[in-house]
Each structure stands twice: as C-alpha cells, then as structure tokens.
Design a protein around this motif. Sequence first.
Motif, PDB file in Angstrom:
ATOM      1  N   LYS A  34      13.476  -5.566   1.006  1.00 45.63           N
ATOM      2  CA  LYS A  34      12.844  -4.957  -0.160  1.00 45.63           C
ATOM      3  C   LYS A  34      11.835  -5.895  -0.809  1.00 45.63           C
ATOM      4  O   LYS A  34      11.001  -5.461  -1.583  1.00 45.63           O
ATOM      5  CB  LYS A  34      13.893  -4.572  -1.207  1.00 45.63           C
ATOM      6  CG  LYS A  34      14.953  -3.635  -0.691  1.00 45.63           C
ATOM      7  CD  LYS A  34      14.417  -2.275  -0.423  1.00 45.63           C
ATOM      8  CE  LYS A  34      15.553  -1.364  -0.016  1.00 45.63           C
ATOM      9  NZ  LYS A  34      15.169  -0.290   0.822  1.00 45.63           N
ATOM     10  N   ARG A  35      11.943  -7.201  -0.527  1.00 50.93           N
ATOM     11  CA  ARG A  35      11.069  -8.201  -1.117  1.00 50.93           C
ATOM     12  C   ARG A  35      10.417  -9.005  -0.002  1.00 50.93           C
ATOM     13  O   ARG A  35      10.973  -9.138   1.073  1.00 50.93           O
ATOM     14  CB  ARG A  35      11.868  -9.134  -2.018  1.00 50.93           C
ATOM     15  CG  ARG A  35      12.635  -8.362  -3.101  1.00 50.93           C
ATOM     16  CD  ARG A  35      13.308  -9.271  -4.025  1.00 50.93           C
ATOM     17  NE  ARG A  35      12.256  -9.781  -4.910  1.00 50.93           N
ATOM     18  CZ  ARG A  35      12.405 -10.799  -5.703  1.00 50.93           C
ATOM     19  NH1 ARG A  35      13.524 -11.452  -5.743  1.00 50.93           N
ATOM     20  NH2 ARG A  35      11.431 -11.194  -6.477  1.00 50.93           N
TER      21      ARG A  35
ATOM     22  N   TYR B 127       6.744  -2.221   3.145  1.00 47.84           N
ATOM     23  CA  TYR B 127       7.639  -2.591   2.046  1.00 47.84           C
ATOM     24  C   TYR B 127       7.021  -3.662   1.156  1.00 47.84           C
ATOM     25  O   TYR B 127       7.273  -3.698  -0.048  1.00 47.84           O
ATOM     26  CB  TYR B 127       9.021  -3.027   2.574  1.00 47.84           C
ATOM     27  CG  TYR B 127       9.064  -4.363   3.284  1.00 47.84           C
ATOM     28  CD1 TYR B 127       9.340  -5.527   2.580  1.00 47.84           C
ATOM     29  CD2 TYR B 127       8.846  -4.464   4.645  1.00 47.84           C
ATOM     30  CE1 TYR B 127       9.379  -6.751   3.217  1.00 47.84           C
ATOM     31  CE2 TYR B 127       8.894  -5.675   5.297  1.00 47.84           C
ATOM     32  CZ  TYR B 127       9.163  -6.826   4.582  1.00 47.84           C
ATOM     33  OH  TYR B 127       9.213  -8.036   5.214  1.00 47.84           O
TER      34      TYR B 127
ATOM     35  N   LYS C 263       4.397  -1.889  -1.075  1.00 45.36           N
ATOM     36  CA  LYS C 263       5.119  -1.197  -2.151  1.00 45.36           C
ATOM     37  C   LYS C 263       5.594  -2.192  -3.213  1.00 45.36           C
ATOM     38  O   LYS C 263       5.409  -1.975  -4.411  1.00 45.36           O
ATOM     39  CB  LYS C 263       6.307  -0.434  -1.568  1.00 45.36           C
ATOM     40  CG  LYS C 263       7.089   0.336  -2.599  1.00 45.36           C
ATOM     41  CD  LYS C 263       8.236   1.109  -1.960  1.00 45.36           C
ATOM     42  CE  LYS C 263       9.051   1.828  -3.015  1.00 45.36           C
ATOM     43  NZ  LYS C 263      10.176   2.548  -2.435  1.00 45.36           N
ATOM     44  N   TYR C 264       6.198  -3.289  -2.779  1.00 38.96           N
ATOM     45  CA  TYR C 264       6.710  -4.303  -3.709  1.00 38.96           C
ATOM     46  C   TYR C 264       5.589  -4.862  -4.593  1.00 38.96           C
ATOM     47  O   TYR C 264       5.706  -4.881  -5.818  1.00 38.96           O
ATOM     48  CB  TYR C 264       7.382  -5.436  -2.923  1.00 38.96           C
ATOM     49  CG  TYR C 264       7.755  -6.608  -3.801  1.00 38.96           C
ATOM     50  CD1 TYR C 264       8.942  -6.591  -4.533  1.00 38.96           C
ATOM     51  CD2 TYR C 264       6.926  -7.720  -3.923  1.00 38.96           C
ATOM     52  CE1 TYR C 264       9.283  -7.648  -5.349  1.00 38.96           C
ATOM     53  CE2 TYR C 264       7.257  -8.782  -4.741  1.00 38.96           C
ATOM     54  CZ  TYR C 264       8.439  -8.746  -5.455  1.00 38.96           C
ATOM     55  OH  TYR C 264       8.772  -9.800  -6.271  1.00 38.96           O
ATOM     56  N   TRP C 265       4.504  -5.335  -3.953  1.00 41.16           N
ATOM     57  CA  TRP C 265       3.434  -5.960  -4.721  1.00 41.16           C
ATOM     58  C   TRP C 265       2.699  -4.949  -5.602  1.00 41.16           C
ATOM     59  O   TRP C 265       2.307  -5.284  -6.722  1.00 41.16           O
ATOM     60  CB  TRP C 265       2.462  -6.673  -3.787  1.00 41.16           C
ATOM     61  CG  TRP C 265       3.050  -7.915  -3.177  1.00 41.16           C
ATOM     62  CD1 TRP C 265       3.382  -8.094  -1.867  1.00 41.16           C
ATOM     63  CD2 TRP C 265       3.404  -9.116  -3.848  1.00 41.16           C
ATOM     64  NE1 TRP C 265       3.920  -9.351  -1.685  1.00 41.16           N
ATOM     65  CE2 TRP C 265       3.942 -10.001  -2.896  1.00 41.16           C
ATOM     66  CE3 TRP C 265       3.331  -9.549  -5.172  1.00 41.16           C
ATOM     67  CZ2 TRP C 265       4.384 -11.273  -3.209  1.00 41.16           C
ATOM     68  CZ3 TRP C 265       3.772 -10.830  -5.479  1.00 41.16           C
ATOM     69  CH2 TRP C 265       4.292 -11.668  -4.515  1.00 41.16           C
ATOM     70  N   SER C 266       2.526  -3.736  -5.134  1.00 44.79           N
ATOM     71  CA  SER C 266       1.869  -2.704  -5.948  1.00 44.79           C
ATOM     72  C   SER C 266       2.665  -2.432  -7.211  1.00 44.79           C
ATOM     73  O   SER C 266       2.105  -2.338  -8.307  1.00 44.79           O
ATOM     74  CB  SER C 266       1.712  -1.412  -5.145  1.00 44.79           C
ATOM     75  OG  SER C 266       0.878  -1.607  -4.049  1.00 44.79           O
ATOM     76  N   GLN C 267       3.977  -2.318  -7.066  1.00 42.56           N
ATOM     77  CA  GLN C 267       4.831  -2.088  -8.229  1.00 42.56           C
ATOM     78  C   GLN C 267       4.861  -3.310  -9.136  1.00 42.56           C
ATOM     79  O   GLN C 267       4.805  -3.179 -10.360  1.00 42.56           O
ATOM     80  CB  GLN C 267       6.243  -1.720  -7.785  1.00 42.56           C
ATOM     81  CG  GLN C 267       6.318  -0.350  -7.157  1.00 42.56           C
ATOM     82  CD  GLN C 267       7.701  -0.008  -6.630  1.00 42.56           C
ATOM     83  OE1 GLN C 267       8.563  -0.865  -6.467  1.00 42.56           O
ATOM     84  NE2 GLN C 267       7.908   1.264  -6.332  1.00 42.56           N
ATOM     85  N   LYS C 268       4.934  -4.494  -8.562  1.00 42.29           N
ATOM     86  CA  LYS C 268       4.976  -5.724  -9.359  1.00 42.29           C
ATOM     87  C   LYS C 268       3.719  -5.881 -10.214  1.00 42.29           C
ATOM     88  O   LYS C 268       3.792  -6.243 -11.378  1.00 42.29           O
ATOM     89  CB  LYS C 268       5.140  -6.932  -8.451  1.00 42.29           C
ATOM     90  CG  LYS C 268       5.207  -8.259  -9.193  1.00 42.29           C
ATOM     91  CD  LYS C 268       5.562  -9.388  -8.271  1.00 42.29           C
ATOM     92  CE  LYS C 268       5.577 -10.716  -8.980  1.00 42.29           C
ATOM     93  NZ  LYS C 268       6.688 -10.910  -9.873  1.00 42.29           N
TER      94      LYS C 268
ATOM     95  N   GLY D 255       1.617  -3.364 -10.905  1.00 40.14           N
ATOM     96  CA  GLY D 255       1.316  -2.125 -11.614  1.00 40.14           C
ATOM     97  C   GLY D 255       0.002  -1.502 -11.185  1.00 40.14           C
ATOM     98  O   GLY D 255      -0.732  -0.966 -12.026  1.00 40.14           O
TER      99      GLY D 255
ATOM    100  N   MET E 257      -2.207   0.655  -7.770  1.00 35.84           N
ATOM    101  CA  MET E 257      -2.071   1.519  -6.609  1.00 35.84           C
ATOM    102  C   MET E 257      -2.164   0.668  -5.331  1.00 35.84           C
ATOM    103  O   MET E 257      -2.869  -0.345  -5.324  1.00 35.84           O
ATOM    104  CB  MET E 257      -3.178   2.573  -6.591  1.00 35.84           C
ATOM    105  CG  MET E 257      -3.166   3.511  -7.782  1.00 35.84           C
ATOM    106  SD  MET E 257      -1.694   4.533  -7.847  1.00 35.84           S
ATOM    107  CE  MET E 257      -1.875   5.486  -6.364  1.00 35.84           C
ATOM    108  N   PRO E 258      -1.493   1.077  -4.265  1.00 35.42           N
ATOM    109  CA  PRO E 258      -1.586   0.338  -3.003  1.00 35.42           C
ATOM    110  C   PRO E 258      -3.021   0.167  -2.502  1.00 35.42           C
ATOM    111  O   PRO E 258      -3.365  -0.897  -1.974  1.00 35.42           O
ATOM    112  CB  PRO E 258      -0.760   1.185  -2.039  1.00 35.42           C
ATOM    113  CG  PRO E 258       0.240   1.867  -2.904  1.00 35.42           C
ATOM    114  CD  PRO E 258      -0.504   2.159  -4.185  1.00 35.42           C
TER     115      PRO E 258
END
Length: 56
Positions: free
Chosen positions: A8-9, A22, A25-30, A32, A34-35
């Motif tokens: 996940k990380r 993955y 997704k992780y870095w985009s969420q971190k 804030g 968009m991918p």
Amino acid sequence: MPDDLTKKRPLDSSRINIHEPYEVKYWSQKFGIMPSRLKELVAKYGTSAAVIAKMI
C-alpha cells in the motif's frame, strides 16, 4: 515475478514510481492531487518526492 498487490506504500519513500499503480494512488492521495497531475510533475521535475512536494 509479479508485483505484491498487498503493498500500500512505496518501498522507497523518497522516490515516486509512476509505473506502479499503488504508488501513483498513494502519492496522489498524499499530495491531494489527481494522478494525471502527479505524472505531469514527475515528468517535469523528476521522481524525488521532496521536490514534487515543493512544486505543489
């Protein structure tokens, strides 16, 4: 050998690997963002997470 889908990380928290879904997704969420924006930033500034964080 296939990727371990339980990850996940990122394994290296100082680098962004845009070839691993993955991590994208992780870095985009971190960050804030968009991918697609993450991929643009990595293409322009490189894979350093610290540099990308400063560009946001």
